[in-house]
Design a protein around this motif. Structure first.
Motif, PDB file in Angstrom:
ATOM      1  N   ALA A  49      20.165  14.896  37.356  1.00 27.81           N
ATOM      2  CA  ALA A  49      19.892  15.026  35.935  1.00 27.81           C
ATOM      3  C   ALA A  49      20.504  13.605  35.257  1.00 27.81           C
ATOM      4  CB  ALA A  49      20.412  16.341  35.441  1.00 27.81           C
ATOM      5  N   LEU A  50      21.579  13.184  35.522  1.00 23.46           N
ATOM      6  CA  LEU A  50      22.125  12.057  35.194  1.00 23.46           C
ATOM      7  C   LEU A  50      22.080  11.269  36.433  1.00 23.46           C
ATOM      8  CD1 LEU A  50      23.335  10.185  32.837  1.00 23.46           C
ATOM      9  CD2 LEU A  50      25.694  11.465  33.386  1.00 23.46           C
ATOM     10  N   GLN A  51      21.348  10.392  36.422  1.00 23.81           N
ATOM     11  CA  GLN A  51      21.118   9.609  37.689  1.00 23.81           C
ATOM     12  C   GLN A  51      21.863   8.336  37.558  1.00 23.81           C
ATOM     13  OE1 GLN A  51      17.258   8.687  38.871  1.00 23.81           O
ATOM     14  NE2 GLN A  51      17.779   7.383  40.686  1.00 23.81           N
ATOM     15  N   LEU A  52      22.978   8.177  38.695  1.00 18.13           N
ATOM     16  CA  LEU A  52      23.871   7.086  38.789  1.00 18.13           C
ATOM     17  C   LEU A  52      23.602   6.046  39.795  1.00 18.13           C
ATOM     18  CD1 LEU A  52      26.977   8.827  37.872  1.00 18.13           C
ATOM     19  CD2 LEU A  52      25.525   7.398  36.165  1.00 18.13           C
ATOM     20  N   ARG A  53      22.841   6.696  40.886  1.00 19.08           N
ATOM     21  CA  ARG A  53      22.500   5.907  42.320  1.00 19.08           C
ATOM     22  C   ARG A  53      20.926   5.769  42.123  1.00 19.08           C
ATOM     23  NH1 ARG A  53      23.450   8.541  47.840  1.00 19.08           N
ATOM     24  NH2 ARG A  53      23.150   6.730  49.171  1.00 19.08           N
ATOM     25  N   PHE A  54      20.453   4.532  42.448  1.00 19.20           N
ATOM     26  CA  PHE A  54      19.088   4.250  42.421  1.00 19.20           C
ATOM     27  C   PHE A  54      18.927   3.682  44.075  1.00 19.20           C
ATOM     28  CE2 PHE A  54      20.304   4.412  38.066  1.00 19.20           C
ATOM     29  CZ  PHE A  54      19.358   4.891  37.581  1.00 19.20           C
ATOM     30  N   PRO A  55      18.451   4.236  45.077  1.00 23.13           N
ATOM     31  CA  PRO A  55      18.366   3.720  46.341  1.00 23.13           C
ATOM     32  C   PRO A  55      16.839   3.510  46.504  1.00 23.13           C
ATOM     33  CG  PRO A  55      18.627   6.137  46.505  1.00 23.13           C
ATOM     34  CD  PRO A  55      18.888   5.909  44.965  1.00 23.13           C
ATOM     35  N   TYR A  56      16.453   2.316  47.012  1.00 19.20           N
ATOM     36  CA  TYR A  56      15.235   1.818  47.350  1.00 19.20           C
ATOM     37  C   TYR A  56      15.124   1.307  48.838  1.00 19.20           C
ATOM     38  CZ  TYR A  56      14.884   1.583  42.076  1.00 19.20           C
ATOM     39  OH  TYR A  56      14.822   1.743  40.940  1.00 19.20           O
ATOM     40  N   ALA A  57      13.882   1.440  49.546  1.00 16.55           N
ATOM     41  CA  ALA A  57      13.409   0.907  50.570  1.00 16.55           C
ATOM     42  C   ALA A  57      12.719  -0.332  50.362  1.00 16.55           C
ATOM     43  CB  ALA A  57      12.662   1.908  51.478  1.00 16.55           C
ATOM     44  N   ALA A  58      13.085  -1.408  50.968  1.00 15.66           N
ATOM     45  CA  ALA A  58      12.305  -2.702  51.192  1.00 15.66           C
ATOM     46  C   ALA A  58      11.458  -2.700  52.257  1.00 15.66           C
ATOM     47  CB  ALA A  58      13.224  -3.807  51.264  1.00 15.66           C
ATOM     48  N   ARG A  59      10.161  -2.803  51.914  1.00 12.27           N
ATOM     49  CA  ARG A  59       8.899  -2.632  52.769  1.00 12.27           C
ATOM     50  C   ARG A  59       8.115  -3.849  52.872  1.00 12.27           C
ATOM     51  NH1 ARG A  59       8.665   2.971  53.450  1.00 12.27           N
ATOM     52  NH2 ARG A  59       9.709   4.239  51.429  1.00 12.27           N
ATOM     53  N   ILE A  60       7.776  -4.390  54.010  1.00 13.85           N
ATOM     54  CA  ILE A  60       6.904  -5.417  54.441  1.00 13.85           C
ATOM     55  C   ILE A  60       5.925  -4.693  55.401  1.00 13.85           C
ATOM     56  CG2 ILE A  60       6.496  -7.627  55.469  1.00 13.85           C
ATOM     57  CD1 ILE A  60       9.381  -8.338  54.752  1.00 13.85           C
ATOM     58  N   ASP A  61       4.566  -4.893  54.850  1.00 15.48           N
ATOM     59  CA  ASP A  61       3.381  -4.431  55.412  1.00 15.48           C
ATOM     60  C   ASP A  61       3.613  -2.833  55.845  1.00 15.48           C
ATOM     61  OD1 ASP A  61       1.904  -6.802  55.362  1.00 15.48           O
ATOM     62  OD2 ASP A  61       3.022  -7.285  57.177  1.00 15.48           O
ATOM     63  N   GLY A  62       4.090  -2.058  55.026  1.00 16.64           N
ATOM     64  CA  GLY A  62       4.272  -0.823  55.225  1.00 16.64           C
ATOM     65  C   GLY A  62       5.832  -0.485  55.953  1.00 16.64           C
ATOM     66  N   ASP A  63       6.297  -1.262  56.683  1.00 19.46           N
ATOM     67  CA  ASP A  63       7.679  -1.216  57.462  1.00 19.46           C
ATOM     68  C   ASP A  63       8.804  -1.289  56.706  1.00 19.46           C
ATOM     69  OD1 ASP A  63       6.028  -0.693  59.751  1.00 19.46           O
ATOM     70  OD2 ASP A  63       6.090  -3.041  60.281  1.00 19.46           O
ATOM     71  N   VAL A  64       9.700  -0.217  56.795  1.00 20.94           N
ATOM     72  CA  VAL A  64      11.025  -0.515  56.034  1.00 20.94           C
ATOM     73  C   VAL A  64      12.107  -1.326  56.734  1.00 20.94           C
ATOM     74  CG1 VAL A  64      12.879   0.717  55.421  1.00 20.94           C
ATOM     75  CG2 VAL A  64      10.755   1.963  55.265  1.00 20.94           C
ATOM     76  N   VAL A  65      12.095  -2.748  56.053  1.00 23.36           N
ATOM     77  CA  VAL A  65      12.974  -3.687  56.705  1.00 23.36           C
ATOM     78  C   VAL A  65      14.420  -4.029  56.097  1.00 23.36           C
ATOM     79  CG1 VAL A  65      10.812  -5.048  57.451  1.00 23.36           C
ATOM     80  CG2 VAL A  65      11.983  -5.398  55.091  1.00 23.36           C
TER      81      VAL A  65
END
Length: 168
Positions: A49-65
């Motif tokens: 509800a109170l978001q403090l963490r924003f985790p992202y995946a970095a993708r190149i051509d669909g692959d998580v790098v």
């Protein structure tokens, strides 16, 4: 970059299980279970509800790098921290800089932060180089901030203020 997904755990594990990737970190090398637990918690962070963490995946051509996270450390003081990790097969290719740039953009433009900082082990010259490329200023060294496998680790502290970001 996109939100991390449960199905990304194997890609994350492909680097989180490597000693060379976590040599300057308090975590790892991860077991499969540790990586699954981490990715599950990262995915769940998006539903707080109170978001403090924003985790992202970095993708190149669909692959998580790689992966990056923006952590809101104080909503009232509008302070945040960025962290990132890149698969060693992509080291030196600008992936860390791209992740960091996007995290700063989101922190300042979407979350409304005033100051964002990052730390790195003084021995991790590649990470310090990335933080400098992002326009972050070196603020100093904090001594013995983390106990890692080879003993106490110092942390180099870098930061950038929203006005500095907008001037870049």
């Amino acid at each position: 970059m996109s939100k991390i997904e449960l199905g990304d755990w194997q890609a994350v594990h492909s680097w989180a299980s490597l000693a060379e990737v976590c040599s300057f970190q308090t975590w790892g090398p991860n077991t499969e279970e540790q990586t699954r637990t981490f990715v599950t918690a990262a995915v769940e962070a998006w539903s707080q509800a109170l978001q403090l963490r924003f985790p992202y995946a970095a993708r190149i051509d669909g692959d998580v790098v790689g992966m990056g996270e923006l952590h809101v450390r104080s909503r009232g003081q509008r302070q945040g921290e960025i962290t990132y990790v890149v698969h060693p097969h992509r080291w030196g290719q600008g992936v860390g800089t791209a992740i960091g740039h996007e995290l700063l953009r989101r922190g300042f433009e979407e979350v409304g932060l005033h100051r964002i900082y990052a730390t790195c082990d003084p021995r991790n010259v590649g990470s310090a180089r990335v933080l400098s490329k992002l326009g972050m200023s070196w603020e100093g060294r904090h001594r013995h901030t983390a106990l890692i496998r080879d003993g106490w680790r110092d942390s180099e502290l870098f930061s950038i203020i929203e006005d500095e970001w907008r001037a870049l």
